[in-house]
Design a protein around this motif. Structure first.
Motif, PDB file in Angstrom:
ATOM      1  N   ASP A  90       0.827  -1.205   0.000  1.00  0.00           N
ATOM      2  CA  ASP A  90       0.000   0.000   0.000  1.00  0.00           C
ATOM      3  C   ASP A  90       0.864   1.258   0.000  1.00  0.00           C
ATOM      4  O   ASP A  90       0.433   2.323   0.444  1.00  0.00           O
TER       5      ASP A  90
ATOM      6  N   LYS B 227      -5.950   1.308   1.985  1.00  0.00           N
ATOM      7  CA  LYS B 227      -6.082  -0.062   1.494  1.00  0.00           C
ATOM      8  C   LYS B 227      -7.515  -0.282   1.000  1.00  0.00           C
ATOM      9  O   LYS B 227      -8.417  -0.550   1.781  1.00  0.00           O
ATOM     10  N   VAL B 228      -7.700  -0.137  -0.296  1.00  0.00           N
ATOM     11  CA  VAL B 228      -9.022  -0.305  -0.895  1.00  0.00           C
ATOM     12  C   VAL B 228      -8.997  -1.498  -1.832  1.00  0.00           C
ATOM     13  O   VAL B 228      -7.936  -1.956  -2.265  1.00  0.00           O
ATOM     14  N   GLU B 229     -10.163  -1.980  -2.161  1.00  0.00           N
ATOM     15  CA  GLU B 229     -10.273  -3.104  -3.089  1.00  0.00           C
ATOM     16  C   GLU B 229      -9.752  -2.683  -4.461  1.00  0.00           C
ATOM     17  O   GLU B 229     -10.095  -1.619  -4.965  1.00  0.00           O
ATOM     18  N   GLY B 230      -8.917  -3.507  -5.037  1.00  0.00           N
ATOM     19  CA  GLY B 230      -8.379  -3.219  -6.351  1.00  0.00           C
ATOM     20  C   GLY B 230      -7.112  -2.407  -6.370  1.00  0.00           C
ATOM     21  O   GLY B 230      -6.618  -2.060  -7.446  1.00  0.00           O
TER      22      GLY B 230
END
Length: 627
Positions: A145, A220-223
């Motif tokens: 990240d 920290k996100v999806e994708g």
């Protein structure tokens, strides 16, 4: 200018590329029709005449050397070569437009898979609420990240203050927001993919031998894209590379005629710029390349087309001169120096980052009075002013390798006591700040985030994050560093407080402990004054003190030195203030009298106190410290 001096410049390197020059000569006739509308430029006419006659290597050499028959300063042939031989290809939906020259296409094709994997991992670094700038550069994922970019990019929105990195504010006092958009492509069918920057992990200091790099942490996100691996291949001159980034219109430094020819007035979107390495410094600190770049490319990745990995971090370029990048070797070395390894330590042994629980904190041992081999007790204070701690009678809040005593009415730390073991120090990376209240103490005795919202006040660490970061294992050191993020360890300090000398002092203590394997005990606290200014129901201290205790290597006896820092010049206006401060070395006894604490026999081991019973020494750096 001689050929030898010019051989690494973009035009020279391009014209030395025989495959490109050969195909260009074959295409000159068809290119003439395309360029007819540009023939009004006198320099273009002169340049075209030269290029059309350049049918052999001798003519190319003349062009490089600027000798007779070749007009100096002409731009047009460079435009042709740059636009075709070193193009800046638009990227749509992860795919780049086809180059005009077949030789460029053939060089890219073997790396197609690599480049398609790298493109989504490069993003545009944007400012959310800045009234003047939309974006400031490029960055690319280097860890799970974490994104790497340039120091001069990060400096636009962040700066060092109070031993941490904080975001700047707009002229209206609003904190800047920062995000990264990974889908900023020309006429892209895909929506924006914007990810918030939650922390600025590291900004390298200024200096000619310091890499122009910075690290920022994303939500920290999806994708969220995976990192681009750093290449281990040693690049050489003429190796094929490609830059992925976001070139911006830069008419102040570049010929607008050339930019229009290459970029067709399309800027600020993702492009792939293929080219070659033009040189690598002997110590492999930086490399030069001839890929076409503009200002927005700062922070771009330089991809090695042999392995598809990051060969460098682009940081500077100048039309007709050269383009520069920090090598992957330099990046690896810097990361290893910072974190003990060549990639960033995100967590310890795979454990998730979490705030210590009440059960965790209740078994902390805290400051050890016998740490130095001789007893150095906690400072003596009036018990009536000490805030109570649940299930304890002494008022001590123990954390890993340090302890805090809180002031009952001021709701801030009365003092902190920390042990530093230079033999066991670890360089623990800073993760996202997660400040919290201590569950062992009632909230009425603590100041939380309500004091720090929407103003220039920083949460100033009393115990520095890195001071207790030691132990038999990295896990222990990381936990000690995380323990410093309780509000009991925070004091309100103005963001504009210039802490250069104070910070130099703290780094001097830690560096010497590490270098000489020393054990050091450090006490830190505020001077609670009668004239402290009240702000949001909190009286804000204007001075701070520090007492450092160690065993003198020459005498084998205890040595105690005391220091005082004033920020009173900063507190007249919490909205817009600038002022001066000074760090002083003072006798331990002066701190005792000024603060109302007792240090036992430490005053007898104070070299300054033995010489000067009154007065102080100005500290402008470590050389001013009397040990």
């Amino acid at each position: 200018m001689s050929r030898k001096k010019n051989e690494n410049a973009p035009l020279a390197s391009l014209l030395a590329d025989e495959e490109v020059v050969s195909e260009l000569q074959d295409k000159v006739e068809s290119l003439q029709g395309m360029l007819e509308d540009l023939m009004e430029s006198p320099t273009f006419r002169a340049g075209m005449d030269v290029l059309l006659q350049a049918s052999d290597r001798e003519r190319i050499d003349l062009l490089l050397d600027g000798k007779e028959g070749v007009p100096t300063g002409f731009a047009s042939p460079e435009a042709i070569v740059l636009a075709t031989g070193r193009p800046a290809l638009l990227i749509r939906d992860g795919q780049w437009e086809e180059p005009e020259l077949q030789v460029i296409k053939k060089r890219i094709e073997p790396a197609t898979g690599y480049l398609r994997q790298a493109i989504p991992k490069v993003g545009r670094v944007e400012l959310v609420n800045d009234p003047t700038l939309e974006y400031v550069g490029t960055g690319w994922m280097i860890e799970e990240d974490v994104m790497i970019t340039n120091r001069h990019v990060a400096n636009v929105f962040a700066y060092h203050a109070n031993n941490q990195i904080v975001l700047r504010t707009t002229p209206f006092g609003v904190q800047l927001g920062v995000q990264v958009d990974f889908n900023e492509e020309y006429a892209s069918p895909n929506p924006a993919f914007e990810v918030e920057v939650v922390d600025v992990v590291f900004i390298e200091k200024e200096g000619p031998e310091r890499p122009d790099m910075a690290l920022i942490r994303l939500e920290k996100v999806e994708g969220l894209p995976q990192p681009i691996e750093l290449s281990s291949l040693h690049l050489q001159r003429n190796d094929d590379v490609a830059v992925i980034g976001y070139p911006a219109k830069d008419g102040g430094r570049n010929d607008p005629f050339i930019m229009q020819r290459i970029f067709k007035n399309i800027y600020n979107v993702k492009r792939l710029s293929p080219g070659r390495v033009t040189g690598v410094r002997e110590d492999r600190f930086i490399l030069t390349h001839d890929c076409t770049t503009l200002g927005g490319n700062s922070g771009s990745v330089v991809v090695n087309l042999k392995d598809g990995k990051a060969a460098g971090l682009h940081f500077a370029g100048s039309y007709k001169e050269n383009n520069f990048a920090v090598t992957s070797e330099t990046i690896k070395s810097k990361l290893a120096d910072l974190y003990g390894r060549s990639v960033i330590q995100l967590s310890v042994s795979g454990t998730e980052e979490r705030k210590p629980t009440l059960a965790d904190l209740e078994i902390r041992k805290g400051y050890d009075p016998l740490f130095l081999g001789e007893t150095v007790d906690f400072p003596e204070v009036d018990p009536a002013v000490v805030a109570p701690v649940n299930n304890r009678e002494d008022g001590y809040l123990h954390y890993l390798h340090f302890s805090v005593v809180m002031h009952k009415s001021r709701r801030l730390a009365l003092f902190t006591a920390c042990n530093i073991d230079g033999r066991k120090l670890y360089k623990i990376p800073r993760r996202r700040d997660r400040w919290g209240l201590d569950p062992r103490m009632e909230e009425i005795y603590q100041v939380g985030n309500e004091l720090y919202k929407n103003n220039p006040l920083d949460r100033g660490h009393m115990v520095r994050r890195l001071d207790p970061a030691w132990g038999d294992t990295r896990e222990e050191a990381a936990q000690a560093a995380d323990d410093t993020f309780f509000y009991t360890n925070a004091h309100p300090q103005h963001a504009q407080l210039n802490q250069r000398s104070w910070l130099d002092l703290e780094e001097y203590i830690l560096d010497n402990a590490a270098t000489h394997d020393l054990k050091v005990s450090v006490f830190t606290g505020p001077v609670f004054g009668l004239c402290d200014r009240e702000y949001r129901d909190v009286l804000i201290p204007q001075e701070y003190w520090k007492v450092v205790v160690c065993i003198n290597a020459f005498t084998g006896q205890l040595s105690a030195t005391a220091y005082l820092l004033s920020q009173s010049g900063f507190m007249e206006d919490l909205e817009f203030v600038f002022g001066a401060y000074q760090t002083y070395q003072v006798p331990v006894q002066l701190v005792e009298n000024r603060v109302g604490v007792g240090f036992g026999q430490l005053a007898m081991h104070d070299p300054l106190g033995m010489v000067e019973h009154r007065g102080h020494r100005v500290v402008n750096g470590p050389d001013d410290i009397t040990i």
